[in-house]
Design an enzyme around this catalytic site. Structure first.
Site, PDB file in Angstrom:
ATOM      1  N   GLN A 169       1.893 -10.850  10.578  1.00  0.00           N
ATOM      2  CA  GLN A 169       2.393  -9.683   9.848  1.00  0.00           C
ATOM      3  C   GLN A 169       1.600  -8.414  10.141  1.00  0.00           C
ATOM      4  OE1 GLN A 169       1.064  -8.146   6.267  1.00  0.00           O
ATOM      5  NE2 GLN A 169       2.696  -9.093   5.080  1.00  0.00           N
TER       6      GLN A 169
ATOM      7  N   ARG B  89      -9.051  -8.118   4.432  1.00  0.00           N
ATOM      8  CA  ARG B  89      -7.907  -7.597   5.184  1.00  0.00           C
ATOM      9  C   ARG B  89      -7.943  -6.075   5.211  1.00  0.00           C
ATOM     10  NH1 ARG B  89      -2.567  -5.820   3.863  1.00  0.00           N
ATOM     11  NH2 ARG B  89      -0.904  -6.596   5.257  1.00  0.00           N
TER      12      ARG B  89
ATOM     13  N   HIS C   3       1.008  -2.128  11.091  1.00  0.00           N
ATOM     14  CA  HIS C   3       2.106  -2.953  11.615  1.00  0.00           C
ATOM     15  C   HIS C   3       2.500  -2.556  13.044  1.00  0.00           C
ATOM     16  CE1 HIS C   3       2.460  -5.033   7.848  1.00  0.00           C
ATOM     17  NE2 HIS C   3       2.466  -3.886   7.218  1.00  0.00           N
TER      18      HIS C   3
ATOM     19  N   GLN D 267       0.841  -1.210   0.000  1.00  0.00           N
ATOM     20  CA  GLN D 267       0.000   0.000   0.000  1.00  0.00           C
ATOM     21  C   GLN D 267       0.867   1.248   0.000  1.00  0.00           C
ATOM     22  OE1 GLN D 267      -2.984  -0.241   3.001  1.00  0.00           O
ATOM     23  NE2 GLN D 267      -3.814   1.780   2.605  1.00  0.00           N
TER      24      GLN D 267
ATOM     25  N   SER E  90       4.475  -6.047   2.822  1.00  0.00           N
ATOM     26  CA  SER E  90       3.170  -5.935   3.479  1.00  0.00           C
ATOM     27  C   SER E  90       2.081  -6.573   2.630  1.00  0.00           C
ATOM     28  CB  SER E  90       2.867  -4.458   3.797  1.00  0.00           C
ATOM     29  OG  SER E  90       1.738  -4.352   4.631  1.00  0.00           O
ATOM     30  N   LEU E  91       1.139  -5.799   2.097  1.00  0.00           N
ATOM     31  CA  LEU E  91       0.096  -6.344   1.230  1.00  0.00           C
ATOM     32  C   LEU E  91       0.677  -7.167   0.086  1.00  0.00           C
ATOM     33  CD1 LEU E  91      -1.202  -5.398  -1.819  1.00  0.00           C
ATOM     34  CD2 LEU E  91      -2.597  -6.684  -0.202  1.00  0.00           C
TER      35      LEU E  91
END
Length: 330
Positions: free
Chosen positions: A265, A132, A216, A25, A107-108
Protein backbone atom coordinates in the site's frame (compact mmCIF):
# COMPACT_ATOMS: atom_id res chain seq x y z
CA UNK A 1 -27.00 -3.37 24.92
CA UNK A 2 -28.67 -0.14 23.79
CA UNK A 3 -32.41 -0.04 24.55
CA UNK A 4 -33.36 0.48 20.92
CA UNK A 5 -31.52 -2.71 20.00
CA UNK A 6 -33.48 -4.67 22.61
CA UNK A 7 -36.76 -3.41 21.12
CA UNK A 8 -35.58 -4.23 17.60
CA UNK A 9 -34.63 -7.74 18.69
CA UNK A 10 -38.03 -8.32 20.27
CA UNK A 11 -39.70 -6.99 17.13
CA UNK A 12 -37.76 -9.41 15.00
CA UNK A 13 -35.94 -6.80 12.95
CA UNK A 14 -32.65 -7.60 11.32
CA UNK A 15 -29.90 -5.07 11.63
CA UNK A 16 -28.60 -3.31 8.56
CA UNK A 17 -25.47 -4.70 6.95
CA UNK A 18 -22.83 -2.21 8.07
CA UNK A 19 -19.29 -1.29 7.06
CA UNK A 20 -16.97 0.61 9.41
CA UNK A 21 -14.55 2.93 7.61
CA UNK A 22 -11.61 4.94 8.97
CA UNK A 23 -10.10 8.14 7.54
CA UNK A 24 -6.49 8.73 6.59
CA UNK A 25 -3.97 11.53 6.92
CA UNK A 26 -5.47 14.92 6.16
CA UNK A 27 -8.57 14.43 8.33
CA UNK A 28 -6.83 15.78 11.45
CA UNK A 29 -7.69 19.17 12.94
CA UNK A 30 -6.97 21.04 16.17
CA UNK A 31 -9.73 20.14 18.63
CA UNK A 32 -10.17 16.63 17.25
CA UNK A 33 -11.45 14.08 19.74
CA UNK A 34 -12.81 16.64 22.21
CA UNK A 35 -16.18 14.91 22.62
CA UNK A 36 -14.75 11.42 22.53
CA UNK A 37 -12.47 12.40 25.41
CA UNK A 38 -15.57 12.89 27.56
CA UNK A 39 -16.06 9.11 27.57
CA UNK A 40 -14.13 6.99 30.11
CA UNK A 41 -13.25 4.21 27.64
CA UNK A 42 -11.76 6.76 25.25
CA UNK A 43 -9.90 8.54 28.04
CA UNK A 44 -8.23 5.26 28.96
CA UNK A 45 -7.28 4.48 25.37
CA UNK A 46 -5.77 7.93 24.80
CA UNK A 47 -3.89 7.71 28.11
CA UNK A 48 -2.44 4.37 26.98
CA UNK A 49 -1.46 5.93 23.65
CA UNK A 50 0.27 8.87 25.33
CA UNK A 51 2.25 6.56 27.60
CA UNK A 52 3.27 4.40 24.65
CA UNK A 53 4.28 7.38 22.49
CA UNK A 54 6.00 9.34 25.24
CA UNK A 55 4.06 12.59 24.75
CA UNK A 56 0.62 14.05 25.55
CA UNK A 57 -1.43 12.99 22.53
CA UNK A 58 -4.65 14.49 23.88
CA UNK A 59 -2.94 17.84 24.45
CA UNK A 60 -1.57 17.90 20.90
CA UNK A 61 -4.95 17.01 19.36
CA UNK A 62 -6.94 19.46 21.46
CA UNK A 63 -4.53 22.40 21.46
CA UNK A 64 -2.17 21.97 18.52
CA UNK A 65 -0.34 23.75 17.12
CA UNK A 66 -1.63 22.61 13.74
CA UNK A 67 1.91 22.58 12.30
CA UNK A 68 2.91 19.94 14.85
CA UNK A 69 -0.31 17.94 14.55
CA UNK A 70 -0.03 17.87 10.75
CA UNK A 71 3.42 16.24 10.80
CA UNK A 72 3.10 12.77 9.31
CA UNK A 73 4.36 10.92 12.38
CA UNK A 74 1.90 12.81 14.64
CA UNK A 75 -1.22 12.98 12.47
CA UNK A 76 -1.15 9.25 11.77
CA UNK A 77 -1.06 8.19 15.44
CA UNK A 78 -3.74 10.78 16.27
CA UNK A 79 -6.14 9.54 13.61
CA UNK A 80 -5.42 5.90 14.44
CA UNK A 81 -6.10 6.47 18.16
CA UNK A 82 -9.31 8.46 17.82
CA UNK A 83 -10.65 6.20 15.08
CA UNK A 84 -10.15 3.30 17.46
CA UNK A 85 -11.85 5.29 20.26
CA UNK A 86 -14.88 6.03 18.10
CA UNK A 87 -15.24 2.34 17.28
CA UNK A 88 -14.89 1.43 20.97
CA UNK A 89 -17.73 3.76 21.87
CA UNK A 90 -19.96 2.32 19.15
CA UNK A 91 -19.12 -1.28 20.04
CA UNK A 92 -20.17 -0.71 23.67
CA UNK A 93 -23.74 -0.01 22.54
CA UNK A 94 -24.04 -3.06 20.28
CA UNK A 95 -25.25 -6.55 21.21
CA UNK A 96 -22.63 -9.01 22.41
CA UNK A 97 -21.13 -10.77 19.44
CA UNK A 98 -22.04 -8.03 16.94
CA UNK A 99 -19.45 -7.34 14.28
CA UNK A 100 -19.53 -5.17 11.18
CA UNK A 101 -19.92 -6.87 7.82
CA UNK A 102 -16.74 -5.17 6.57
CA UNK A 103 -14.06 -2.77 7.79
CA UNK A 104 -11.85 -0.60 5.63
CA UNK A 105 -9.78 2.55 5.87
CA UNK A 106 -8.26 5.07 3.52
CA UNK A 107 -4.46 4.75 3.57
CA UNK A 108 -3.48 5.09 7.26
CA UNK A 109 -7.10 4.25 8.13
CA UNK A 110 -6.53 0.70 6.92
CA UNK A 111 -4.31 0.10 9.96
CA UNK A 112 -7.09 1.31 12.27
CA UNK A 113 -9.40 -1.16 10.52
CA UNK A 114 -6.89 -3.95 11.16
CA UNK A 115 -6.72 -3.09 14.86
CA UNK A 116 -10.49 -3.24 15.38
CA UNK A 117 -10.57 -6.51 13.41
CA UNK A 118 -8.15 -8.04 15.91
CA UNK A 119 -5.22 -8.44 13.52
CA UNK A 120 -3.01 -6.84 16.16
CA UNK A 121 -3.54 -5.14 19.53
CA UNK A 122 -4.19 -1.41 19.82
CA UNK A 123 -0.71 -0.76 21.25
CA UNK A 124 1.11 -2.96 18.72
CA UNK A 125 -0.74 -1.17 15.96
CA UNK A 126 0.05 2.22 17.47
CA UNK A 127 3.77 1.44 17.51
CA UNK A 128 3.57 0.29 13.88
CA UNK A 129 1.66 3.42 12.85
CA UNK A 130 4.26 5.64 14.56
CA UNK A 131 7.10 3.90 12.73
CA UNK A 132 5.19 4.00 9.45
CA UNK A 133 4.85 7.76 9.85
CA UNK A 134 8.55 8.14 10.66
CA UNK A 135 9.56 6.01 7.65
CA UNK A 136 7.34 8.09 5.36
CA UNK A 137 8.71 11.37 6.75
CA UNK A 138 12.28 10.20 6.07
CA UNK A 139 11.34 9.18 2.52
CA UNK A 140 9.83 12.65 1.99
CA UNK A 141 13.11 14.24 3.08
CA UNK A 142 15.28 11.97 0.96
CA UNK A 143 13.07 11.88 -2.15
CA UNK A 144 11.09 15.14 -2.36
CA UNK A 145 7.81 15.20 -4.20
CA UNK A 146 4.25 16.49 -4.09
CA UNK A 147 0.64 15.61 -4.94
CA UNK A 148 -2.26 17.23 -6.78
CA UNK A 149 -5.97 16.50 -7.05
CA UNK A 150 -7.47 16.50 -10.54
CA UNK A 151 -11.19 17.26 -10.37
CA UNK A 152 -13.72 16.16 -12.96
CA UNK A 153 -11.50 13.72 -14.83
CA UNK A 154 -11.92 9.96 -15.14
CA UNK A 155 -9.17 7.37 -14.83
CA UNK A 156 -8.48 7.15 -18.56
CA UNK A 157 -8.26 10.93 -18.83
CA UNK A 158 -5.85 11.20 -15.90
CA UNK A 159 -3.73 8.36 -17.28
CA UNK A 160 -3.62 10.20 -20.60
CA UNK A 161 -2.35 13.33 -18.82
CA UNK A 162 0.35 11.26 -17.12
CA UNK A 163 1.40 9.57 -20.36
CA UNK A 164 1.70 12.90 -22.16
CA UNK A 165 3.70 14.71 -19.50
CA UNK A 166 5.93 12.38 -17.52
CA UNK A 167 9.57 12.64 -18.53
CA UNK A 168 12.42 10.18 -18.20
CA UNK A 169 13.79 9.87 -14.66
CA UNK A 170 10.62 11.42 -13.22
CA UNK A 171 7.98 9.66 -11.07
CA UNK A 172 4.26 10.26 -11.62
CA UNK A 173 1.31 8.03 -10.80
CA UNK A 174 -2.33 7.96 -9.73
CA UNK A 175 -2.10 7.77 -5.95
CA UNK A 176 -5.70 8.05 -4.68
CA UNK A 177 -8.76 7.09 -6.68
CA UNK A 178 -11.14 8.57 -4.16
CA UNK A 179 -14.48 8.98 -5.92
CA UNK A 180 -15.89 9.85 -9.35
CA UNK A 181 -14.20 13.01 -10.55
CA UNK A 182 -11.52 13.12 -7.85
CA UNK A 183 -8.19 11.48 -8.56
CA UNK A 184 -4.96 12.44 -6.81
CA UNK A 185 -1.64 12.21 -8.64
CA UNK A 186 1.70 11.87 -6.88
CA UNK A 187 5.33 12.12 -7.90
CA UNK A 188 8.34 14.35 -8.32
CA UNK A 189 7.50 18.05 -8.16
CA UNK A 190 8.45 18.73 -11.78
CA UNK A 191 6.28 15.86 -13.02
CA UNK A 192 3.27 16.84 -10.91
CA UNK A 193 3.51 20.48 -11.98
CA UNK A 194 3.69 19.47 -15.65
CA UNK A 195 0.71 17.15 -15.28
CA UNK A 196 -1.26 19.82 -13.43
CA UNK A 197 -0.66 22.28 -16.25
CA UNK A 198 -1.69 19.72 -18.86
CA UNK A 199 -4.84 18.76 -16.92
CA UNK A 200 -5.84 22.42 -16.69
CA UNK A 201 -5.23 22.81 -20.42
CA UNK A 202 -7.55 19.82 -20.92
CA UNK A 203 -10.26 21.67 -19.00
CA UNK A 204 -10.01 20.07 -15.56
CA UNK A 205 -9.67 21.81 -12.22
CA UNK A 206 -6.43 21.05 -10.36
CA UNK A 207 -5.61 21.62 -6.70
CA UNK A 208 -1.99 21.17 -5.62
CA UNK A 209 -2.12 19.59 -2.15
CA UNK A 210 -0.26 20.93 0.86
CA UNK A 211 1.55 17.69 1.68
CA UNK A 212 5.10 16.91 2.71
CA UNK A 213 5.79 14.36 0.00
CA UNK A 214 4.68 12.07 -2.80
CA UNK A 215 2.67 9.50 -0.87
CA UNK A 216 1.54 6.28 -2.58
CA UNK A 217 4.19 6.57 -5.27
CA UNK A 218 7.53 4.86 -5.79
CA UNK A 219 9.24 7.80 -4.08
CA UNK A 220 8.07 5.99 -0.91
CA UNK A 221 10.09 2.86 -1.77
CA UNK A 222 12.53 3.34 1.11
CA UNK A 223 9.57 3.56 3.52
CA UNK A 224 8.12 0.40 1.99
CA UNK A 225 11.37 -1.51 2.59
CA UNK A 226 11.63 -0.36 6.20
CA UNK A 227 7.94 -1.07 6.88
CA UNK A 228 8.34 -4.59 5.44
CA UNK A 229 11.18 -5.23 7.88
CA UNK A 230 9.07 -3.98 10.78
CA UNK A 231 6.01 -6.00 9.78
CA UNK A 232 8.10 -9.17 9.39
CA UNK A 233 8.92 -9.00 13.11
CA UNK A 234 5.26 -8.80 14.12
CA UNK A 235 2.61 -11.48 14.59
CA UNK A 236 -0.55 -10.77 12.59
CA UNK A 237 -3.74 -12.65 13.47
CA UNK A 238 -6.35 -13.57 10.89
CA UNK A 239 -9.06 -10.86 10.99
CA UNK A 240 -12.22 -11.49 13.00
CA UNK A 241 -14.32 -10.02 10.17
CA UNK A 242 -13.61 -9.06 6.54
CA UNK A 243 -11.05 -6.33 5.89
CA UNK A 244 -10.92 -4.57 2.51
CA UNK A 245 -7.42 -3.72 1.28
CA UNK A 246 -6.59 -0.40 -0.39
CA UNK A 247 -4.21 -1.89 -2.93
CA UNK A 248 -6.75 -4.09 -4.76
CA UNK A 249 -10.16 -3.42 -3.13
CA UNK A 250 -10.37 -7.09 -2.16
CA UNK A 251 -10.92 -9.03 1.05
CA UNK A 252 -7.83 -10.16 2.94
CA UNK A 253 -8.57 -13.26 5.01
CA UNK A 254 -5.20 -14.11 6.57
CA UNK A 255 -2.59 -12.32 8.60
CA UNK A 256 0.06 -13.17 6.02
CA UNK A 257 -1.97 -11.67 3.17
CA UNK A 258 -2.58 -8.54 5.24
CA UNK A 259 1.14 -8.14 5.91
CA UNK A 260 1.81 -8.13 2.20
CA UNK A 261 -1.02 -5.72 1.38
CA UNK A 262 -0.19 -3.01 3.94
CA UNK A 263 3.45 -3.01 2.81
CA UNK A 264 2.43 -2.80 -0.85
CA UNK A 265 0.00 0.00 0.00
CA UNK A 266 2.87 2.42 0.75
CA UNK A 267 3.82 2.62 -2.94
CA UNK A 268 0.54 1.70 -4.66
CA UNK A 269 -2.69 3.46 -5.56
CA UNK A 270 -5.45 3.68 -2.94
CA UNK A 271 -8.54 2.23 -4.64
CA UNK A 272 -11.10 3.85 -2.35
CA UNK A 273 -13.90 4.20 -4.89
CA UNK A 274 -13.51 0.54 -5.85
CA UNK A 275 -13.46 -0.49 -2.18
CA UNK A 276 -16.71 1.32 -1.43
CA UNK A 277 -18.40 -0.08 -4.52
CA UNK A 278 -17.24 -3.59 -3.57
CA UNK A 279 -18.82 -3.29 -0.13
CA UNK A 280 -22.08 -1.89 -1.53
CA UNK A 281 -22.12 -4.65 -4.13
CA UNK A 282 -21.86 -7.14 -1.29
CA UNK A 283 -24.91 -5.84 0.50
CA UNK A 284 -23.69 -2.98 2.71
CA UNK A 285 -26.60 -0.69 3.60
CA UNK A 286 -24.87 1.69 6.00
CA UNK A 287 -21.35 3.08 6.39
CA UNK A 288 -20.11 4.36 9.75
CA UNK A 289 -17.00 6.60 10.03
CA UNK A 290 -15.70 6.65 13.63
CA UNK A 291 -13.08 9.10 14.81
CA UNK A 292 -12.69 12.63 13.54
CA UNK A 293 -14.23 14.55 10.68
CA UNK A 294 -16.42 13.68 7.72
CA UNK A 295 -13.93 13.15 4.91
CA UNK A 296 -15.07 9.63 3.99
CA UNK A 297 -18.73 10.57 4.39
CA UNK A 298 -18.23 13.15 1.65
CA UNK A 299 -16.45 10.71 -0.65
CA UNK A 300 -19.05 7.96 -0.12
CA UNK A 301 -21.85 10.40 -0.92
CA UNK A 302 -20.19 11.11 -4.26
CA UNK A 303 -19.67 7.40 -4.96
CA UNK A 304 -23.23 6.30 -4.12
CA UNK A 305 -25.77 8.80 -2.80
CA UNK A 306 -28.24 6.03 -1.93
CA UNK A 307 -26.04 4.48 0.78
CA UNK A 308 -25.75 6.67 3.90
CA UNK A 309 -22.62 7.23 5.96
CA UNK A 310 -22.85 8.35 9.59
CA UNK A 311 -19.96 9.66 11.67
CA UNK A 312 -19.11 8.84 15.29
CA UNK A 313 -17.35 11.64 17.17
CA UNK A 314 -19.55 11.60 20.30
CA UNK A 315 -22.03 9.58 22.34
CA UNK A 316 -24.85 11.43 20.58
CA UNK A 317 -23.51 10.21 17.24
CA UNK A 318 -23.68 6.63 18.54
CA UNK A 319 -27.39 7.18 19.29
CA UNK A 320 -27.94 8.20 15.65
CA UNK A 321 -26.08 5.12 14.36
CA UNK A 322 -28.06 2.78 16.61
CA UNK A 323 -31.31 4.41 15.49
CA UNK A 324 -30.38 3.90 11.84
CA UNK A 325 -29.34 0.30 12.42
CA UNK A 326 -32.65 -0.44 14.13
CA UNK A 327 -34.90 1.00 11.46
CA UNK A 328 -37.23 -1.73 10.24
CA UNK A 329 -35.55 -3.28 7.22
CA UNK A 330 -37.49 -6.47 6.77
Amino acid sequence: MHGALVIAKLRGDRMKKTAIVFPGQGAQYVGMGAELLQEPCCQETVKTASECLGFDLAGLCLNGPIEELTKTNNSQVALYTFGYCGYQLLKKSMPEGWNPSFVAGLSLGELTALAVAGVFSFTDGLKLVRKRGEFMMKACEDYPGTMASIMGAGREEVQSVINRTVAANEVLTMANLNCPGQIVISGTRRAVEAAAAQAEADGFKVVVLQVSGAFHSHLMESARVRLAEEVARMAFNDPEFPVIANCDAGIKKSGSAIKESIVTQIVSSVLWEDSVNFMIGNGVELFVEPGCGKVLKGLIKRINRATPCLTVESKQDVEAVVSSLCQHVG
